[in-house]
Motif scaffolding. Structure first.
Motif, short mmCIF file in Angstrom:
data_model
loop_
_atom_site.label_atom_id
_atom_site.label_comp_id
_atom_site.label_asym_id
_atom_site.label_seq_id
_atom_site.Cartn_x
_atom_site.Cartn_y
_atom_site.Cartn_z
N GLY A 178 0.81 -1.21 0.00
CA GLY A 178 0.00 0.00 0.00
C GLY A 178 0.85 1.26 0.00
N PHE A 179 2.12 1.13 -0.40
CA PHE A 179 3.03 2.28 -0.39
C PHE A 179 2.95 3.07 -1.69
N ALA A 180 2.39 2.44 -2.74
CA ALA A 180 2.36 3.08 -4.06
C ALA A 180 1.73 4.48 -4.05
N PRO A 181 0.60 4.70 -3.35
CA PRO A 181 0.04 6.06 -3.35
C PRO A 181 0.95 7.07 -2.69
N VAL A 182 1.66 6.65 -1.64
CA VAL A 182 2.61 7.55 -0.98
C VAL A 182 3.73 7.90 -1.96
N LEU A 183 4.21 6.87 -2.66
CA LEU A 183 5.30 7.03 -3.62
C LEU A 183 4.95 8.03 -4.70
N GLU A 184 3.69 7.96 -5.15
CA GLU A 184 3.27 8.87 -6.23
C GLU A 184 3.38 10.32 -5.81
N ARG A 185 3.20 10.55 -4.51
CA ARG A 185 3.24 11.94 -4.07
C ARG A 185 4.65 12.42 -3.74
#
Lengths: 600, 621
Positions: free
Chosen positions: B482-489
């Motif tokens: 679930g780290f992908a959304p953080v990564l996008e930012r």
């Protein structure tokens, strides 16, 4: 640039107050160093002239003078180093160190600790009190070097006025050195980031805390390789700058030595036409040599002064910041002895300095006297910010926090805090004796065994104390020869500390049981709920519990649900469930997870 | 002859800087140290030309031109040498210190267990030898190395000076040299004593550090403000500082007072020779050339045997070398890992670990006498989700430390597919595990590096290690955690440094860090770990995220075992098997349903947490 001299003057006065004997001694040694400049040259001239004349007694007195002059020079050299180091170290540790720590801690807000650009400066200052003190003495050494130059000039001028030109030319290497130092300074800044990185990596690999994961992940080789890389990066930048500075210096000195050779040639020429003799020649050479030494120490002092900018600038910033904060904190009204109506927030907006998102956005709410108020919401919804404003750790950008209708901004912050108590999610872990780490929750009663016992009981920490080797007197922290506590045990120390004060008007519990097991959590919450009721009756105290665990807040009188800086729902548990909003949904997720027969 | 041995050791460390910078620095320092005697010689030559009897007019001028030029050249050489010395010395010192720091870091990481690093003595030694002048006034090996080089060059300078004295009379040499040697020996002993007392002060300074660190920490800072600790803590801190440094300060003051002795020694060295040579010059037994040379050069002997700072640095660096040696010995001791340290690694680690067993494992932390684990028997399978629950202090975290080989059991053993893990290479064994500690590491490195470090032992140390595979694994691990959304930012995606103090870096929140560590663990799984061990991995996540994440973790459990330690029984109940650890023993084992049915301690704990929810549900408003 009047800021620096006035800072130096202040530091010197502080030296005088802190270590008067050393301060006087060091000033004396510096004065002696000015005198010693002339001594060698003059005695040498006298000796050689007397020898040439064949006058034995004068020559012998002169020779003894030469021996004493050299001794003076050497001893003064050693003593200057020793005395300046010592006086700067002690002024730093005994005078500036407490003052700086007091300043940092007495700022009532938290901004300077939570904003990383401010924290960087604060961290530099509190590590560098010795260097700051040293900078004042370096300034004084520079001044003494100037005096030495004047003495040298006067003596050279006494041989022949034309030699005064030598002094003008001495400005060339000094200027060149200054240019070089600018390069070095810039490189210090450029190298700071990789230097800090390698510090961080080293501390991670070489500490027990970081070392656990370094081992399980097998990360040591990679981390040390990265540490070496960062070190080399920092060194490369700084080495290049020093090469540049060396080239400037070499150029400057070449000019000066050429001029110096000319000066000697002049004296020799005068001797060849019968004016002046061996004595004048020796004096000239000696003074020129000492001119070189004086310039070297001038250069060293300017290098040090340039280096001290790194620490003095943040220090000046901190002082200005502390002064500004103190000027703002002039309110002196006492808080009410008991709360009649309670606390309220009135259209409060708040944005953390240095960010652009509102952490609180138009919050208006009443926290009635005597109530247990729960604040729930997801991460980043503004729960902790709300309680920080209640505790005056930050001030609202607009709107107000009110105590029985009176604006908190008009009330003395220390006085208000004396009537508050709090346990934060990121509580302090004080590695001192166990009893002290609890007792600092109410300093006047730090030795009161009954109060400590009650606080330990409130935090369900009795079992923990029994297991400590020396009970309440056990030192905490293995590196200090004591015991290490687990996360849950530390949390109990914070809870016990928070229970020390007997008559708070505001009691804040911010996720106080995140690391505790179910039994303790239950026991602690029951005790705190009872306590809240007692306080509430006695003084109208408001208890605020912050949590994202809904099981812990259902019994509160008032539940505030926060989302993105706003209070989106409020009411008691039943009202909120009936409403079917966010609270009901999130509560449902957790309730289902505990429902019999459910496996998620 | 510790004196000589220490110096040769310091000289050897110089080679770590590389031969070119080392030799260049040597040449430059030598040139610099020869300046005083050579300048004295040039001056004497000049004096000879113009001292009576002398030719008059232009002949004198031309005759004197050569010594004038000589003098100028000597001085120029000195200045140029000095200019060149600054960068060279910096380079040599930095290289020596850099190599030293890497070695210390490697040494610290080399002990397979963690017990040694936790011991107070090792911590103190590490602080002493870390060679980080940013952190105080400590002497580094680099300081010592360049000081010993300078000192050696000074000795060579002294030889030249002695040659000058020899031209006057042979006995002039011992007359000056003896007081010089006494003087420097005295000073060196004083410097060593200063260093010793400085070391003794470290302990008290560490107590003061509690308050120094509290001053710049937002966590402690809140307590300081709420409870009004400022004045009290400053008093306390200064008390520690004064107490710790008192012996050092008294000694330094004594050293400074003793300077009169130095002065006496110098006068007694210089005065007789200066008087005799002058008397001889007046009487004609010596030439004015010799007189000038002796007067101008003799004093420099007192400088050439090392300045106070050089002596201090040499003494300090020798101390650091001894402490480093002691540190290495401590970290290499068998008890460094705890337990009896019996076995040498010899057993191969199975390719795919299936079952790990704790067999009668007992454990007592070194230096304490409380038994944390009192006979644990436990089976961990790598195709199930096993939850470990228990009260605070029941020994859950200790279990992880034993499983990952950070400590060895005091008695009993832990086996992987039948083989004792104590007999395996710990590095190899740990590649089968992926451990998420409660206080996981937050590296101030890029997001990519932060994840890759989860499987560093397998990936090796080369940057950009695995190319396209690495990208794919990273992306998949981030998606699973679930780290992908953080990564996008993140402004620079995977390359963003995760610390605001870095250029272009950002700080992550507690919850975001937890998602990153899960990514780290899942990446390690993709690189071959068979078992994830997680200590409260979701404590900082909100309800919804925790719920989703657990679901995703649970999905993988057939291929990778999971050991989950948690207080949140709502999460734990979904495990395949739950064990209850109570006072160092396993007292209950089974599925949630089995344990609830049994009605033991687990059922009670669950009931406590569920009670509030249940009362509400049974009481429909």
């Amino acid at each position: 640039m009047r800021r620096y001299p006035s800072l130096w003057w202040e530091v010197l006065r502080l030296s005088w107050r802190t270590v008067p004997g050393y301060t006087a001694g060091t000033l004396g040694v510096i004065a002696a160093s000015v005198v010693s400049v002339a001594a060698v040259g003059l005695t040498m001239r006298a000796t050689l002239d007397a020898t040439a004349r064949g006058s034995l007694v004068t020559a012998l007195v002169g020779a003894a003078g030469v021996a004493l002059a050299y001794t003076l020079t050497l001893v003064v050299q050693d003593l200057t180093d020793d005395c300046v180091n010592t006086v700067a170290d002690r002024t730093g540790r005994l005078g500036l160190h407490p003052a700086v720590h007091r300043d940092i801690n007495s700022v009532e807000g938290l901004e300077h600790l939570e904003r990383s650009d401010f924290l960087d400066r604060v961290s530099i200052v509190r590590r560098s009190t010795g260097e700051i003190a040293r900078s004042a003495w370096n300034a004084l050494l520079s001044l003494s070097n100037l005096l030495k130059l004047l003495v040298t000039v006067a003596l050279l001028g006494s041989v022949h006025p034309l030699l005064l030109v030598l002094v003008l030319l001495a400005a060339v290497p000094i200027w060149c050195n200054h240019r070089g130092q600018l390069l070095v300074q810039r490189a210090e800044v450029a190298g700071a980031e990789p230097y800090r990185l390698q510090q961080h990596l080293f501390e991670t690999v070489a500490s027990a805390e970081g070392g656990k994961e370094v081992r399980t992940a097998g990360a040591a080789d990679r981390l040390v390789a990265l540490q070496e890389e960062a070190w080399d990066d920092a060194v490369r930048v700084r080495f290049r700058a020093r090469v540049g500075a060396a080239l400037w210096n070499a150029a400057g000195w070449t000019v000066f030595v050429a001029a110096f050779a000319g000066a000697i040639a002049l004296v020799v020429y005068r001797a060849s036409v019968g004016a002046g003799g061996v004595g004048d020649l020796v004096l000239t050479v000696m003074m020129a040599v000492s001119l070189r030494q004086t310039m070297q120490s001038t250069v060293a002092a300017t290098v040090a002064a340039a280096g001290s900018r790194r620490v003095v600038e943040p220090y000046l910033w901190l002082r200005a910041y502390v002064r500004a904060q103190r000027e703002r904190a002039v309110a002196a009204d006492p808080p009410p002895p008991v709360l009649g109506r309670g606390l309220s927030l009135d259209r409060v907006d708040f944005t953390y300095p240095g960010t652009d998102r509102k952490a609180l956005d138009g919050v208006t709410v009443d926290l009635p006297a005597g109530a247990v108020v729960a604040v729930v919401g997801e991460y980043g919804s503004g729960k902790t910010t709300l309680v920080k404003l209640l505790l005056a750790l930050y001030e609202p950008d607009s709107g107000s926090v009110r105590l029985d209708g009176a604006d908190l901004a008009g009330i003395s912050v220390p006085a208000w805090r004396r009537r508050c108590s709090a346990v934060f999610q990121d509580f302090g872990r004080f590695r001192i004796r166990f009893g002290e780490t609890v007792g600092i929750g109410d300093l006047p009663r730090i030795d009161d065994a009954d109060a400590l016992g009650a606080a330990v009981h409130a935090a369900d920490a009795g079992g923990l104390v029994e297991r400590l080797p020396e009970g309440m007197d056990s030192q905490l922290g293995r590196e200090l020869g004591g015991t290490d506590l687990s996360e849950g045990q530390w949390q109990r120390t914070a809870l016990a500390r928070g229970s020390m004060r007997a008559d708070p008007l505001l009691f804040v519990l911010d996720e106080p049981t995140a690391s505790l097991d179910a039994h303790s959590e239950e026991a602690i919450f029951r005790r705190y709920a009872d306590r809240a009721r007692v306080y509430g009756k006695r003084t109208g105290a408001v208890t605020v519990v912050v949590s994202h665990r809904f099981s812990t807040v259902a019994g509160a009188d008032l539940i505030l649900v926060m989302d993105r800086g706003r209070i989106v729902e409020s009411g008691d548990h039943r009202e909120l469930l009936a409403r079917g909003g966010t609270y009901a949904e999130l509560y449902g997720i957790q309730a289902r997870a505990y429902a019999p027969g459910s496996t998620g | 002859m510790g004196f000589v041995r220490n110096r040769t050791r310091l000289l050897r460390t110089l080679w770590r800087a590389g031969p070119v910078p080392f030799l260049a620095l040597f040449a430059v320092r030598l040139a610099e140290r020869l300046v005083p005697p050579l300048a004295a010689l040039a001056l004497a030559a000049l004096v000879t030309e113009i001292a009576p009897p002398r030719p008059d007019g232009p002949e004198l001028f031309t005759a004197a031109l050569v010594p004038v030029l000589l003098l100028a050249l000597v001085l120029l050489a000195g200045h140029l040498g000095e200019s060149a010395a600054a960068p060279l010395e910096y380079l040599v010192k930095s290289r020596v210190d850099g190599a030293h720091r890497s070695r210390v870091a490697r040494t610290a990481a080399s002990a397979p267990g963690i017990a040694a690093l936790e011991s107070p003595e090792v911590r103190r030694l590490l602080r002493e030898v870390r060679a980080d002048p940013d952190h105080g006034v400590e002497t580094t090996p680099g300081d010592g190395a360049v000081a010993v080089l300078k000192w050696l060059c000074g000795l060579l300078g002294a030889v030249v000076t002695c040659a000058i004295l020899l031209r006057y009379a042979w006995w002039a040499v011992p007359l000056v040299l003896l007081p010089v040697i006494v003087n420097r020996a005295l000073r060196f002993r004083q410097s060593s004593a200063v260093t010793d007392r400085w070391r003794l002060a470290i302990k008290g300074e560490m107590h003061a550090d509690v308050w120094r660190n509290a001053t710049v920490s937002p966590a402690e800072g809140k307590d300081v403000r709420i409870f009004g600790l400022t004045d009290w803590l400053v008093e306390r801190m200064q008390g520690h500082i004064r107490e710790a440094n008192e012996p050092l300060w008294t000694h330094v003051t004594r050293v400074i007072r003793l300077q009169w002795l130095s002065a006496v020694l110098m006068v007694s060295g210089l005065l007789p020779v200066y008087l005799l040579v002058t008397a001889d010059a007046v009487g004609g037994a010596a030439t004015v050339t010799v007189q000038t040379a002796v007067l101008a050069a003799g004093w420099s002997l007192f400088q050439s045997l090392g300045s106070a700072l050089e002596l201090h640095h040499m003494a300090g660096a020798a101390r650091v070398a001894r402490s480093t040696y002691r540190l290495r010995a401590l970290l290499a001791e068998p008890e460094a890992i705890g337990g009896d340290g019996r076995a040498e690694p010899g057993t191969a680690v199975p390719d795919r670990v299936r079952v790990i067993r704790f067999e009668g494992v007992r454990f007592v932390y070194p230096g304490t006498d409380r038994e944390v684990l009192g006979g644990v028997d436990l089976e961990i399978r790598t195709d199930e989700l096993l939850a470990v629950v228990g009260l605070n202090g029941a020994g859950k975290s200790t279990l992880i430390k034993l499983l990952s080989g950070l400590y060895r059991p005091t008695s009993g053993r832990i086996t992987a597919d039948g083989a004792d893990i104590a007999e395996m290479d710990p590095v190899e064994w740990r590649t089968r595990l992926s451990v998420i500690f409660q206080d996981f590491n937050r590296y101030e490195l890029s997001a990519r590096e932060n994840v890759l470090l989860g499987a560093a032992a397998r990936d090796g140390t080369a940057p950009g290690r695995r190319g396209a595979d690495e990208e794919a694994d990273l992306r998949a691990a981030a998606a699973d955690a679930g780290f992908a959304p953080v990564l996008e930012r993140l402004p620079d995606g995977w390359e963003t440094p995760l610390a605001r103090s870095r250029t272009g870096g950002v700080d992550l929140s507690g919850g975001q860090w937890q998602q990153l560590t899960l990514t780290r663990a899942l990446y390690a799984v993709r690189r071959g770990a068979d078992l994830i061990v997680a200590d409260e991995p979701t404590a900082h996540l909100d309800v919804r995220t925790e719920f989703e994440l657990f679901g995703r973790l649970a999905e993988r459990r057939r291929s990778t075992g999971i050991v989950l330690i948690s207080h949140r029984l709502s999460t734990v109940r979904r495990a395949d098997r739950i064990v209850l650890l109570e006072a160092g023993r396993i007292t209950e084992t089974g599925t949630h349903e089995e344990l609830m049915e049994r009605g033991g301690a687990y059922a009670e704990m669950f009931a406590v947490q569920a009670r509030r929810f249940r009362t509400e549900e049974e009481d429909p408003a």
